[in-house]
Write an enzyme that holds these catalytic residues in place. Structure first.
Site, mmCIF file in Angstrom:
data_model
loop_
_atom_site.group_PDB
_atom_site.id
_atom_site.type_symbol
_atom_site.label_atom_id
_atom_site.label_comp_id
_atom_site.label_asym_id
_atom_site.label_seq_id
_atom_site.Cartn_x
_atom_site.Cartn_y
_atom_site.Cartn_z
ATOM 1 N N HIS A 192 0.827 -1.210 0.000
ATOM 2 C CA HIS A 192 0.000 0.000 0.000
ATOM 3 C C HIS A 192 0.858 1.255 0.000
ATOM 4 O O HIS A 192 0.435 2.310 -0.455
ATOM 5 C CB HIS A 192 -1.001 -0.026 1.155
ATOM 6 C CG HIS A 192 -2.130 -0.965 0.862
ATOM 7 N ND1 HIS A 192 -2.198 -2.218 1.388
ATOM 8 C CD2 HIS A 192 -3.190 -0.833 0.022
ATOM 9 C CE1 HIS A 192 -3.267 -2.828 0.910
ATOM 10 N NE2 HIS A 192 -3.895 -2.015 0.081
ATOM 11 N N GLU A 434 -10.661 -11.050 -3.959
ATOM 12 C CA GLU A 434 -9.219 -10.909 -3.722
ATOM 13 C C GLU A 434 -8.677 -12.002 -2.806
ATOM 14 O O GLU A 434 -7.541 -11.931 -2.368
ATOM 15 C CB GLU A 434 -8.889 -9.509 -3.198
ATOM 16 C CG GLU A 434 -9.717 -9.042 -2.026
ATOM 17 C CD GLU A 434 -9.403 -7.615 -1.613
ATOM 18 O OE1 GLU A 434 -8.402 -7.040 -2.052
ATOM 19 O OE2 GLU A 434 -10.183 -7.075 -0.815
ATOM 20 N N ASP A 458 -4.109 -8.495 -3.686
ATOM 21 C CA ASP A 458 -4.269 -9.491 -2.626
ATOM 22 C C ASP A 458 -4.454 -10.887 -3.189
ATOM 23 O O ASP A 458 -3.975 -11.857 -2.604
ATOM 24 C CB ASP A 458 -5.451 -9.120 -1.720
ATOM 25 C CG ASP A 458 -5.039 -8.070 -0.717
ATOM 26 O OD1 ASP A 458 -4.004 -8.261 -0.068
ATOM 27 O OD2 ASP A 458 -5.727 -7.033 -0.603
ATOM 28 N N CYS A 505 -9.667 -4.263 -10.356
ATOM 29 C CA CYS A 505 -9.131 -2.991 -9.857
ATOM 30 C C CYS A 505 -7.758 -3.134 -9.204
ATOM 31 O O CYS A 505 -7.235 -2.178 -8.647
ATOM 32 C CB CYS A 505 -10.112 -2.330 -8.897
ATOM 33 S SG CYS A 505 -10.417 -3.308 -7.430
HETATM 34 C C1 PEP Z 1 -6.247 -5.462 -4.395
HETATM 35 O O1 PEP Z 1 -5.998 -6.162 -3.413
HETATM 36 O O2 PEP Z 1 -5.955 -5.785 -5.565
HETATM 37 C C2 PEP Z 1 -6.909 -4.159 -4.231
HETATM 38 C C3 PEP Z 1 -7.280 -3.441 -5.258
HETATM 39 O O3 PEP Z 1 -7.055 -3.697 -2.972
HETATM 40 P P1 PEP Z 1 -5.850 -3.075 -2.118
HETATM 41 O O4 PEP Z 1 -4.677 -2.898 -3.032
HETATM 42 O O5 PEP Z 1 -6.330 -1.801 -1.541
HETATM 43 O O6 PEP Z 1 -5.622 -4.133 -1.078
HETATM 44 MG MG MG Z 2 -6.915 -5.710 -1.518
#
Ligand code: PEP
Ligand code: MG
Length: 579
Positions: A192, A434, A458, A505
């Site tokens: 993140h 995910e 994830d 996403c």
């Molecule tokens: C993911 O896990 O791909 C996602 C879009 O959520 P984050 O990156 O915020 O965990």
């Molecule tokens: Mg995620």
């Protein structure tokens, strides 16, 4: 001059003065200093001891008023230890003789000192080891705290060099307006920390392993987020290269920006929806400016990470309305809180977990903390009166979680209706896919949702058992693994058959190298960081569905990640020469 390679995050290139933050509280990275910095670090050491001492003294007074002087005596050992000149002298020797930074010298000395107590036979003395750890943490907090202030002081923007940074630290630094770029020892491409840096457009290189031992405060540093390179004290030739890369990037951006108002459509007329990922409402405009047709992922937990106390319902409602106003009549997918893992609230109160990514994270946390979850749902539902709001629940790993979340949502809607609020009672409900469990049960989840969005960051971490934030295994983290591609294919098919629309996403959606394959796998909606939209659109506009299906068929036959990557790189270059 030294050149270090890591993982490039956002495609910017910057040059500037470095500030080195020693941020790892208990295991400081080894950082050496040049001889001329010794006096400065010795002075820092004195200040650190003095401020730690006065902090303990004032805590003792406060504690003694609440719990009595006898109990407050536990601070006596701390005060006595901090007043003793011997430890300070030994730490000072590590600075001046070994050229360690003050923070590293403190941590080395304290670790050795603590071990002596731990090895003692007497339980009483062994218990003292805990006090030593407490003192160590206090000293290091003061040492690193001063460095943070360095960034918030007046002056030119700086390049931050750190062992690791939490997403909330980046947010806070960015708010100071003085964060030019960053480089860290730790981190992977989809941590993140990396995502937030990319979202905020901060040039960054992560996973460098030992950058903190190679850069000293005041060094000039080039951060090349495009190639994942950091140059320390560049010479003339390297400065020239830096200038050329920066110009090249500018040119590329300008040419891609010309695609802004053209549709994301294949040569044979198949439309693909390109949406933006945001962490803050202020980012919506940037997504629209790059051609997004809405927001496919609003990571709302960042509203919580940027301040010491959680925003209340009203503050969240205002934030969602602000995003809606900017997005106009386009969709806004608001993902409910995804706290935990590497997104820990800075206000404290989090219980440390041995495996935070497998722990009380995301929807699990929300369902166990209804006083936090309900106000968020109330704020989202209220905001639905003003635009095309959609609600997405993160990290669903079993259908009961979805049902529970929907149950709480229904309660909230009834409550709001009784209170006379206006809202849409047909808000589309979706889930992130995910976890491997959600991917395998996509059809069942689809029966109970309007949409699902594949979160590859994830999904890859959990499927391949590779921590997305750990630079030591970052080369194993890849969307190109055949298992991931097969899972995506299965989610697209079963999700559709179950009656839900399926989009993506995760970061894979914004990587143009995977665009042809993903279109071939049947995806028609992608959400990504604003900066990636033009590049993905460029590829979509250069292919036909027949191309995409041919690529998909070929890739499904590969057994290794290498074959997949080589093939996709070649295929992408065929349609976009400069790729
Ligand atoms: C993911 O896990 O791909 C996602 C879009 O959520 P984050 O990156 O915020 O965990
Ligand atoms: Mg995620």
């Amino acid at each position: 001059m030294p050149l270090k390679r890591g993982i490039g995050i956002s495609s910017g290139v910057v040059i500037g003065e470095a500030v080195v933050l020693d941020t790892n509280e208990t295991r400081m990275p080894k950082r050496m200093i040049p001889p001329e910095q010794v006096q400065g670090e010795l002075a820092l050491l004195d200040r650190v001891f003095e401020s730690a001492k006065s902090e303990v003294a004032s805590e003792r007074v406060q504690f003694s008023a609440r719990a009595g002087a006898e109990l407050a005596d536990i601070f006596g050992f701390h005060e006595g230890w901090l007043s003793d000149s011997k430890p300070r002298k030994e730490i000072a020797a590590l600075i001046s003789e070994k050229l360690y930074s003050a923070a590293y010298a403190i941590s080395i000395f304290m670790r050795r000192y603590r071990r002596r107590f731990q090895e003692m036979a007497s339980p009483f003395l062994q218990e003292r080891a805990r006090d030593i750890l407490d003192i160590e943490r206090r000293l290091i907090r003061h040492a690193t705290g001063e460095m943070h202030q360095e960034l918030s002081a007046e002056g030119d923007p700086k390049i931050v060099i750190a062992h690791d940074l939490t997403p909330s630290q980046i947010v806070l630094m960015e708010k100071s307006g003085r964060l030019l770029g960053l480089a860290t020892d730790a981190g992977g491409a989809t941590s993140h920390t990396a995502i937030i840096a990319a979202g905020l457009g901060i040039p960054a290189v992560v996973g460098l392993e030992d950058i903190t031992s190679n850069v000293s405060g005041g060094d000039t540093v080039v951060i090349d987020g495009l190639h994942g390179v950091v140059i320390i004290n560049p010479d003339e030739a390297q400065r020239g290269e830096y200038t050329a890369t920066a110009a090249q990037l500018k040119e590329l951006r300008a040419s891609l920006d010309q695609l802004r108002d053209l549709p994301a459509e294949t040569k044979d007329g198949e439309r693909v929806e390109l949406l933006g990922n945001i962490e803050f409402p202020s980012e919506v405009d940037g997504c629209i400016a790059k051609g997004a047709s809405g927001i496919g992922l609003f990571r709302t937990e960042f509203l919580f990470l940027q301040q010491p106390t959680p925003p209340d319902e009203e503050q969240q409602y205002q934030a969602y309305c602000q995003a809606l106003e900017a997005v106009g009549d386009r969709p806004l997918v608001i993902r409910t809180l995804d706290l935990g893992g590497d997104k820990i609230h800075p206000g404290g109160g989090w219980e440390a977990e041995r495996n935070p990514f497998l722990g009380l994270r995301s929807i699990r946390y929300s369902l166990q903390h209804l006083p936090l979850f309900r106000p968020q749902l109330r704020a989202i539902v209220r905001a639905s009166a003003h635009g095309d709001v959609r609600i997405m629940f993160p990290l669903i790993s079993r259908i009961m979680e979805l049902r529970q979340a929907k149950f709480v949502l229904n309660l909230v809607m009834e409550e709001l209706e009784d209170e006379g609020y206006e809202f849409k009672n047909t808000i589309p409900i979706g889930v992130m896919v995910e976890t491997p469990a959600a991917a395998i049960c996509a059809r069942e989840l689809a029966h109970e949702t309007d949409f699902m969005s594949i979160g590859t960051n994830d999904l890859i971490q959990y499927t391949l058992a590779v921590d997305r934030t750990n630079e030591r295994v970052s080369q194993l983290f890849t969307p190109a693994d055949p298992s991931i591609i097969r899972l995506i294919r299965s989610v697209v098919r079963h999700g559709r058959r179950g009656g839900s629309s399926v989009s993506m996403c995760g970061e894979m959606a914004g990587d143009p190298m995977f665009t042809i394959l993903l279109v071939g796998l049947g995806l028609r909606s992608f959400s990504m960081a604003a900066g990636n939209i033009p590049r993905v659109k460029k590829v979509i506009r250069a292919i036909t569905l027949t191309d995409a299906e041919r690529v998909r068929r070929r890739v499904m036959g590969f057994e290794t990640e290498r074959e997949v990557l080589n093939y996709l790189r070649d295929e992408t270059r065929k349609v976009w020469e400069e790729f």
